[in-house]
Design a protein around this motif. Structure first.
Motif, PDB file in Angstrom:
ATOM      1  N   PHE A  15       0.849  -1.205   0.000  1.00 57.21           N
ATOM      2  CA  PHE A  15       0.000   0.000   0.000  1.00 57.21           C
ATOM      3  C   PHE A  15       0.883   1.253   0.000  1.00 57.21           C
ATOM      4  N   VAL A  16       1.894   1.256   0.873  1.00 59.08           N
ATOM      5  CA  VAL A  16       2.781   2.427   0.955  1.00 59.08           C
ATOM      6  C   VAL A  16       3.591   2.562  -0.341  1.00 59.08           C
ATOM      7  N   ALA A  17       4.074   1.447  -0.854  1.00 55.78           N
ATOM      8  CA  ALA A  17       4.905   1.492  -2.066  1.00 55.78           C
ATOM      9  C   ALA A  17       4.141   2.126  -3.229  1.00 55.78           C
ATOM     10  N   ALA A  18       2.818   1.927  -3.246  1.00 55.34           N
ATOM     11  CA  ALA A  18       2.012   2.428  -4.367  1.00 55.34           C
ATOM     12  C   ALA A  18       1.358   3.777  -4.067  1.00 55.34           C
ATOM     13  N   ALA A  19       1.461   4.244  -2.820  1.00 58.06           N
ATOM     14  CA  ALA A  19       0.684   5.435  -2.422  1.00 58.06           C
ATOM     15  C   ALA A  19       1.174   6.707  -3.107  1.00 58.06           C
ATOM     16  N   GLY A  20       2.485   6.862  -3.236  1.00 56.14           N
ATOM     17  CA  GLY A  20       3.039   8.082  -3.840  1.00 56.14           C
ATOM     18  C   GLY A  20       4.187   7.706  -4.759  1.00 56.14           C
ATOM     19  N   PRO A  21       4.732   8.684  -5.475  1.00 53.95           N
ATOM     20  CA  PRO A  21       5.781   8.363  -6.451  1.00 53.95           C
ATOM     21  C   PRO A  21       7.056   7.812  -5.831  1.00 53.95           C
ATOM     22  N   SER A  22       7.357   8.184  -4.592  1.00 50.62           N
ATOM     23  CA  SER A  22       8.610   7.711  -3.981  1.00 50.62           C
ATOM     24  C   SER A  22       8.422   6.394  -3.247  1.00 50.62           C
ATOM     25  N   GLY A  23       7.189   6.034  -2.938  1.00 53.26           N
ATOM     26  CA  GLY A  23       6.942   4.816  -2.167  1.00 53.26           C
ATOM     27  C   GLY A  23       7.374   4.954  -0.721  1.00 53.26           C
ATOM     28  N   GLN A  24       7.563   6.187  -0.278  1.00 55.24           N
ATOM     29  CA  GLN A  24       8.089   6.398   1.080  1.00 55.24           C
ATOM     30  C   GLN A  24       6.970   6.592   2.095  1.00 55.24           C
ATOM     31  N   PHE A  25       7.339   6.501   3.331  1.00 54.09           N
ATOM     32  CA  PHE A  25       6.387   6.748   4.412  1.00 54.09           C
ATOM     33  C   PHE A  25       6.874   7.979   5.200  1.00 54.09           C
ATOM     34  N   PRO A  26       5.931   8.621   5.924  1.00 54.49           N
ATOM     35  CA  PRO A  26       4.600   8.163   6.325  1.00 54.49           C
ATOM     36  C   PRO A  26       3.541   8.362   5.245  1.00 54.49           C
ATOM     37  N   VAL A  27       2.479   7.562   5.397  1.00 55.76           N
ATOM     38  CA  VAL A  27       1.287   7.706   4.561  1.00 55.76           C
ATOM     39  C   VAL A  27       0.095   7.656   5.510  1.00 55.76           C
ATOM     40  N   LEU A  28      -0.850   8.553   5.293  1.00 56.36           N
ATOM     41  CA  LEU A  28      -2.076   8.571   6.097  1.00 56.36           C
ATOM     42  C   LEU A  28      -3.221   8.082   5.226  1.00 56.36           C
ATOM     43  N   ALA A  29      -4.017   7.160   5.772  1.00 56.02           N
ATOM     44  CA  ALA A  29      -5.232   6.723   5.071  1.00 56.02           C
ATOM     45  C   ALA A  29      -6.420   7.134   5.927  1.00 56.02           C
ATOM     46  N   ASP A  30      -7.355   7.827   5.306  1.00 60.25           N
ATOM     47  CA  ASP A  30      -8.591   8.237   5.978  1.00 60.25           C
ATOM     48  C   ASP A  30      -9.730   7.716   5.109  1.00 60.25           C
ATOM     49  N   ARG A  31     -10.144   6.495   5.387  1.00 57.06           N
ATOM     50  CA  ARG A  31     -11.101   5.770   4.531  1.00 57.06           C
ATOM     51  C   ARG A  31     -10.574   5.773   3.097  1.00 57.06           C
ATOM     52  N   ALA A  32     -11.277   6.437   2.166  1.00 55.91           N
ATOM     53  CA  ALA A  32     -10.853   6.348   0.764  1.00 55.91           C
ATOM     54  C   ALA A  32      -9.758   7.354   0.413  1.00 55.91           C
ATOM     55  N   VAL A  33      -9.394   8.229   1.352  1.00 54.34           N
ATOM     56  CA  VAL A  33      -8.422   9.286   1.041  1.00 54.34           C
ATOM     57  C   VAL A  33      -7.025   8.842   1.484  1.00 54.34           C
ATOM     58  N   THR A  34      -6.057   9.003   0.597  1.00 51.99           N
ATOM     59  CA  THR A  34      -4.671   8.663   0.922  1.00 51.99           C
ATOM     60  C   THR A  34      -3.831   9.929   0.815  1.00 51.99           C
ATOM     61  N   ILE A  35      -3.088  10.209   1.876  1.00 50.50           N
ATOM     62  CA  ILE A  35      -2.237  11.408   1.876  1.00 50.50           C
ATOM     63  C   ILE A  35      -0.809  10.974   2.174  1.00 50.50           C
ATOM     64  N   PHE A  36       0.134  11.383   1.321  1.00 52.05           N
ATOM     65  CA  PHE A  36       1.553  11.148   1.593  1.00 52.05           C
ATOM     66  C   PHE A  36       2.252  12.490   1.697  1.00 52.05           C
ATOM     67  N   GLU A  37       3.494  12.492   2.134  1.00 46.46           N
ATOM     68  CA  GLU A  37       4.284  13.679   2.494  1.00 46.46           C
ATOM     69  C   GLU A  37       3.827  14.145   3.887  1.00 46.46           C
ATOM     70  N   ALA A  38       4.774  14.128   4.830  1.00 44.36           N
ATOM     71  CA  ALA A  38       4.441  14.424   6.221  1.00 44.36           C
ATOM     72  C   ALA A  38       3.780  15.797   6.385  1.00 44.36           C
ATOM     73  N   THR A  39       4.270  16.780   5.654  1.00 49.33           N
ATOM     74  CA  THR A  39       3.669  18.120   5.766  1.00 49.33           C
ATOM     75  C   THR A  39       2.211  18.097   5.324  1.00 49.33           C
ATOM     76  N   ALA A  40       1.943  17.409   4.218  1.00 49.45           N
ATOM     77  CA  ALA A  40       0.563  17.339   3.717  1.00 49.45           C
ATOM     78  C   ALA A  40      -0.320  16.589   4.717  1.00 49.45           C
ATOM     79  N   ILE A  41       0.239  15.573   5.358  1.00 49.83           N
ATOM     80  CA  ILE A  41      -0.531  14.824   6.360  1.00 49.83           C
ATOM     81  C   ILE A  41      -0.943  15.760   7.486  1.00 49.83           C
ATOM     82  N   ILE A  42      -0.014  16.595   7.938  1.00 49.81           N
ATOM     83  CA  ILE A  42      -0.313  17.498   9.058  1.00 49.81           C
ATOM     84  C   ILE A  42      -1.340  18.552   8.635  1.00 49.81           C
ATOM     85  N   GLU A  43      -1.187  19.058   7.426  1.00 42.93           N
ATOM     86  CA  GLU A  43      -2.185  20.031   6.938  1.00 42.93           C
ATOM     87  C   GLU A  43      -3.559  19.364   6.817  1.00 42.93           C
ATOM     88  N   TYR A  44      -3.575  18.120   6.385  1.00 45.77           N
ATOM     89  CA  TYR A  44      -4.843  17.383   6.252  1.00 45.77           C
ATOM     90  C   TYR A  44      -5.483  17.197   7.623  1.00 45.77           C
TER      91      TYR A  44
END
Ligand code: GSH
Length: 217
Positions: free
Chosen positions: A43-72
């Protein structure tokens, strides 16, 4: 549970997201990466272009990049700690300072770690030398900036970025004694309860730190 955070307890960018979640006591499930759960890893490998973590999943919404997670989190799961100011002009500054810690502390520090991983025969001191000048330059800038930074008791996006980056950067190039504000601010950040929790949960992995973890913190 609607929120899931995928990451690793020793990962600096995972800490950045965890600090925000802990700061507001937000309910979430932690999914450890690289611990044998192939579905989570995929799931993490496919979530964003880098395949890096952290990744946040909120039901159907997937957010990667730590800054974006915090803003979300600030937008969709707000709590008493607001991570980005509502005032757009103040928010620009907070986002700029967040970039300072990611790009000029965390990622600079990781240059030494990466060099050591790539060439395990490289002496740790030689790896440190690769980033010493740049990190010291960042420290010098932060020392001056701290003279006017006034958000010290809050946990904002800035503290979420600064705590993990300064925690590890100081292990690579110790903050010099002639930067007293920076030394004191790192100590203040490490005493914040969400950060204490990250540091403690990661102790079991310290022996993996490629340059050797110091016997402190
Ligand atoms: N810009 C990303 C950086 C994320 C990052 O570098 N994650 C590291 C862990 S701290 C990672 O996934 N490392 C494993 C890998 O690259 O495969 C963010 O802010 O979330």
């Amino acid at each position: 549970m609607s929120l899931e955070l995928y990451g690793h307890l020793f990962s600096s960018y995972t800490w950045k997201a965890l600090i925000a979640l802990y700061a507001n006591d937000t309910a979430f499930e932690f999914c450890g990466i690289g611990e044998g759960n192939e579905a989570d890893d995929a799931f993490v490998a496919a979530a964003g272009p880098s395949g890096q973590f952290p990744v946040l999943a909120d039901r159907a919404v997937t957010i990667f990049e730590a800054t974006a997670i915090i803003e979300y989190l600030d937008l969709h799961h707000p709590g008493p700690q607001r991570f980005v100011p509502a005032d757009p002009a103040a928010a620009v500054l907070v986002r700029m300072w967040d970039r300072v810690f990611d790009l000029h502390v965390m990622n600079t520090m990781r240059g030494a770690v990466g060099a050591k991983i790539t060439d395990s025969g490289l002496p740790a001191e030689a790896a440190r030398d690769l980033v010493r000048e740049k990190l010291l330059r960042s420290y010098r800038w932060i020392e001056g900036w701290l003279e006017h930074y006034t958000q010290r008791e809050a946990i904002t996006l800035v503290e979420c970025a600064a705590a993990p980056s300064l925690f590890y950067a100081d292990w690579v190039i110790a903050i010099p004694a002639d930067y007293p504000r920076l030394k004191a601010w790192r100590a203040h950040l490490l005493a914040l309860p969400p950060v204490v929790r990250c540091v403690d949960d990661a102790r079991q992995f310290r022996h993996y730190f490629p340059l050797g973890a110091p016997d402190r913190d």
